[in-house]
Design a protein around this motif. Structure first.
Motif, PDB file in Angstrom:
ATOM      1  N   MET A 243     112.068  16.547  22.114  1.00  0.00           N
ATOM      2  CA  MET A 243     111.631  17.925  22.337  1.00  0.00           C
ATOM      3  C   MET A 243     112.748  18.742  23.003  1.00  0.00           C
ATOM      4  SD  MET A 243     107.736  17.130  23.580  1.00  0.00           S
ATOM      5  CE  MET A 243     107.420  18.787  24.162  1.00  0.00           C
ATOM      6  N   ARG A 244     113.417  18.142  23.968  1.00  0.00           N
ATOM      7  CA  ARG A 244     114.499  18.845  24.672  1.00  0.00           C
ATOM      8  C   ARG A 244     115.648  19.178  23.727  1.00  0.00           C
ATOM      9  NH1 ARG A 244     115.107  18.657  30.501  1.00  0.00           N
ATOM     10  NH2 ARG A 244     116.995  19.766  29.912  1.00  0.00           N
ATOM     11  N   ARG A 245     115.872  18.330  22.745  1.00  0.00           N
ATOM     12  CA  ARG A 245     116.996  18.512  21.820  1.00  0.00           C
ATOM     13  C   ARG A 245     116.656  19.397  20.622  1.00  0.00           C
ATOM     14  NH1 ARG A 245     119.314  12.304  21.760  1.00  0.00           N
ATOM     15  NH2 ARG A 245     120.154  12.372  23.868  1.00  0.00           N
ATOM     16  N   SER A 246     115.391  19.684  20.422  1.00  0.00           N
ATOM     17  CA  SER A 246     114.942  20.435  19.252  1.00  0.00           C
ATOM     18  C   SER A 246     114.913  21.931  19.548  1.00  0.00           C
ATOM     19  CB  SER A 246     113.536  19.968  18.863  1.00  0.00           C
ATOM     20  OG  SER A 246     112.930  20.866  17.974  1.00  0.00           O
ATOM     21  N   GLU A 247     115.371  22.732  18.583  1.00  0.00           N
ATOM     22  CA  GLU A 247     115.291  24.186  18.731  1.00  0.00           C
ATOM     23  C   GLU A 247     113.841  24.654  18.845  1.00  0.00           C
ATOM     24  OE1 GLU A 247     117.423  26.599  15.962  1.00  0.00           O
ATOM     25  OE2 GLU A 247     119.249  25.396  16.169  1.00  0.00           O
ATOM     26  N   LYS A 248     112.942  23.970  18.139  1.00  0.00           N
ATOM     27  CA  LYS A 248     111.518  24.326  18.165  1.00  0.00           C
ATOM     28  C   LYS A 248     110.770  23.644  19.312  1.00  0.00           C
ATOM     29  CE  LYS A 248     111.042  24.998  13.190  1.00  0.00           C
ATOM     30  NZ  LYS A 248     110.290  24.560  12.001  1.00  0.00           N
ATOM     31  N   LEU A 249     111.500  22.855  20.101  1.00  0.00           N
ATOM     32  CA  LEU A 249     110.906  22.092  21.200  1.00  0.00           C
ATOM     33  C   LEU A 249     109.803  21.158  20.714  1.00  0.00           C
ATOM     34  CD1 LEU A 249     110.792  24.886  23.917  1.00  0.00           C
ATOM     35  CD2 LEU A 249     112.514  23.095  23.616  1.00  0.00           C
ATOM     36  N   GLU A 250     110.056  20.527  19.562  1.00  0.00           N
ATOM     37  CA  GLU A 250     109.096  19.596  18.963  1.00  0.00           C
ATOM     38  C   GLU A 250     109.768  18.250  18.724  1.00  0.00           C
ATOM     39  OE1 GLU A 250     107.890  21.443  15.341  1.00  0.00           O
ATOM     40  OE2 GLU A 250     106.588  22.898  16.337  1.00  0.00           O
ATOM     41  N   ALA A 251     108.978  17.210  18.828  1.00  0.00           N
ATOM     42  CA  ALA A 251     109.443  15.877  18.462  1.00  0.00           C
ATOM     43  C   ALA A 251     109.069  15.615  17.005  1.00  0.00           C
ATOM     44  CB  ALA A 251     108.787  14.831  19.357  1.00  0.00           C
ATOM     45  N   PRO A 252     109.780  14.724  16.328  1.00  0.00           N
ATOM     46  CA  PRO A 252     109.396  14.372  14.961  1.00  0.00           C
ATOM     47  C   PRO A 252     107.952  13.844  14.909  1.00  0.00           C
ATOM     48  CG  PRO A 252     111.586  13.544  15.444  1.00  0.00           C
ATOM     49  CD  PRO A 252     111.010  14.051  16.739  1.00  0.00           C
ATOM     50  N   TYR A 253     107.315  14.039  13.790  1.00  0.00           N
ATOM     51  CA  TYR A 253     105.907  13.702  13.607  1.00  0.00           C
ATOM     52  C   TYR A 253     105.599  12.263  14.035  1.00  0.00           C
ATOM     53  CZ  TYR A 253     101.407  13.067  11.338  1.00  0.00           C
ATOM     54  OH  TYR A 253     100.094  12.793  11.102  1.00  0.00           O
ATOM     55  N   TYR A 254     106.367  11.310  13.522  1.00  0.00           N
ATOM     56  CA  TYR A 254     106.042   9.920  13.814  1.00  0.00           C
ATOM     57  C   TYR A 254     106.507   9.462  15.196  1.00  0.00           C
ATOM     58  CZ  TYR A 254     103.614   8.860   9.548  1.00  0.00           C
ATOM     59  OH  TYR A 254     102.673   8.825   8.556  1.00  0.00           O
ATOM     60  N   VAL A 255     107.339  10.223  15.860  1.00  0.00           N
ATOM     61  CA  VAL A 255     107.626   9.942  17.273  1.00  0.00           C
ATOM     62  C   VAL A 255     106.356  10.246  18.077  1.00  0.00           C
ATOM     63  CG1 VAL A 255     108.998  10.605  19.288  1.00  0.00           C
ATOM     64  CG2 VAL A 255     110.100  10.361  17.042  1.00  0.00           C
ATOM     65  N   ASN A 256     105.731  11.387  17.781  1.00  0.00           N
ATOM     66  CA  ASN A 256     104.444  11.716  18.411  1.00  0.00           C
ATOM     67  C   ASN A 256     103.396  10.659  18.101  1.00  0.00           C
ATOM     68  OD1 ASN A 256     104.983  14.215  19.688  1.00  0.00           O
ATOM     69  ND2 ASN A 256     104.888  15.256  17.717  1.00  0.00           N
ATOM     70  N   THR A 257     103.337  10.252  16.842  1.00  0.00           N
ATOM     71  CA  THR A 257     102.337   9.266  16.421  1.00  0.00           C
ATOM     72  C   THR A 257     102.548   7.931  17.115  1.00  0.00           C
ATOM     73  OG1 THR A 257     102.127  10.378  14.284  1.00  0.00           O
ATOM     74  CG2 THR A 257     101.310   8.118  14.412  1.00  0.00           C
ATOM     75  N   ALA A 258     103.796   7.486  17.203  1.00  0.00           N
ATOM     76  CA  ALA A 258     104.097   6.214  17.874  1.00  0.00           C
ATOM     77  C   ALA A 258     103.669   6.270  19.330  1.00  0.00           C
ATOM     78  CB  ALA A 258     105.590   5.894  17.761  1.00  0.00           C
ATOM     79  N   HIS A 259     103.959   7.378  19.979  1.00  0.00           N
ATOM     80  CA  HIS A 259     103.592   7.550  21.394  1.00  0.00           C
ATOM     81  C   HIS A 259     102.074   7.478  21.575  1.00  0.00           C
ATOM     82  CE1 HIS A 259     103.412   9.176  25.416  1.00  0.00           C
ATOM     83  NE2 HIS A 259     102.827  10.290  24.996  1.00  0.00           N
ATOM     84  N   ARG A 260     101.351   8.261  20.808  1.00  0.00           N
ATOM     85  CA  ARG A 260      99.885   8.285  20.947  1.00  0.00           C
ATOM     86  C   ARG A 260      99.261   6.950  20.564  1.00  0.00           C
ATOM     87  NH1 ARG A 260     100.547  13.332  18.341  1.00  0.00           N
ATOM     88  NH2 ARG A 260      99.742  12.392  16.453  1.00  0.00           N
ATOM     89  N   ALA A 261      99.763   6.349  19.475  1.00  0.00           N
ATOM     90  CA  ALA A 261      99.199   5.069  19.026  1.00  0.00           C
ATOM     91  C   ALA A 261      99.407   3.978  20.068  1.00  0.00           C
ATOM     92  CB  ALA A 261      99.824   4.666  17.690  1.00  0.00           C
ATOM     93  N   ALA A 262     100.589   3.913  20.647  1.00  0.00           N
ATOM     94  CA  ALA A 262     100.859   2.878  21.646  1.00  0.00           C
ATOM     95  C   ALA A 262      99.925   3.026  22.848  1.00  0.00           C
ATOM     96  CB  ALA A 262     102.320   2.927  22.095  1.00  0.00           C
ATOM     97  N   LEU A 263      99.727   4.264  23.297  1.00  0.00           N
ATOM     98  CA  LEU A 263      98.805   4.482  24.421  1.00  0.00           C
ATOM     99  C   LEU A 263      97.370   4.129  24.028  1.00  0.00           C
ATOM    100  CD1 LEU A 263     100.214   7.830  25.850  1.00  0.00           C
ATOM    101  CD2 LEU A 263     100.506   5.518  26.778  1.00  0.00           C
ATOM    102  N   MET A 264      96.953   4.558  22.842  1.00  0.00           N
ATOM    103  CA  MET A 264      95.588   4.287  22.382  1.00  0.00           C
ATOM    104  C   MET A 264      95.357   2.773  22.236  1.00  0.00           C
ATOM    105  SD  MET A 264      93.751   5.387  18.817  1.00  0.00           S
ATOM    106  CE  MET A 264      94.931   4.464  17.865  1.00  0.00           C
ATOM    107  N   TYR A 265      96.331   2.086  21.649  1.00  0.00           N
ATOM    108  CA  TYR A 265      96.172   0.649  21.452  1.00  0.00           C
ATOM    109  C   TYR A 265      96.235  -0.118  22.773  1.00  0.00           C
ATOM    110  CZ  TYR A 265      96.490   1.341  16.400  1.00  0.00           C
ATOM    111  OH  TYR A 265      96.266   1.724  15.103  1.00  0.00           O
TER     112      TYR A 265
END
Length: 146
Positions: A35-57
């Motif tokens: 997010m810090r490196r992105s002009e749109k302040l967004e992380a790639p889709y599957y970076v978000n997914t990996a983060h949420r999935a790991a916490l959920m699991y």
């Protein structure tokens, strides 16, 4: 609490929970860096997914541990029921991390090189996760109402 440590199935599930939670924290850091490196302040889709999935699991694994510890079935049966969902949780997290590293897709099925293989994996995943937890849930109800 001691009940959770007296059963192999619960110990396995709690160990996996700790690993998944740490991966969730680390992928959260990865997400933040993206997010810090992105002009749109967004992380790639599957970076978000990996983060949420790991916490959920991580929390799903804790739930498996509790149901395994409270099941009327033997520790062997409960261990055999706990392992398949945990294995597929780990595979999913790894898959999402890999997709996050490549940033080539925001839909792994749509962009798959072999959809039939992916569908087969998803079918097996569904049976493993639902089947494993079903055993633990039945074991819990048998103990609860016995």
């Amino acid at each position: 609490m001691e009940e959770l440590l007296n059963h192999t199935a619960a110990r396995i599930a709690l160990s996996a929970s700790g690993i998944f939670f740490m991966i969730g924290l680390l992928t959260g850091l990865w997400k933040y860096i993206c997010m810090r490196r992105s002009e749109k302040l967004e992380a790639p889709y599957y970076v978000n997914t990996a983060h949420r999935a790991a916490l959920m699991y991580a929390f799903s694994a804790q739930l498996l541990a509790v149901f395994a510890a409270l099941s009327a079935f033997s520790d062997t049966v409960n261990t055999l029921a706990v392992i398949p969902p945990l294995l597929f949780f780990a595979i999913a997290i790894g898959h999402y991390i890999n997709l996050g590293l490549t940033t080539l897709s925001n839909n792994s099925i749509r962009d798959s090189l072999d959809r039939n293989k992916d569908y087969t994996i998803l079918n097996v995943l569904s049976v493993a996760e639902i089947g494993g937890f079903s055993v633990l849930l039945v074991g819990f109800f048998l103990r609860l109402w016995a």
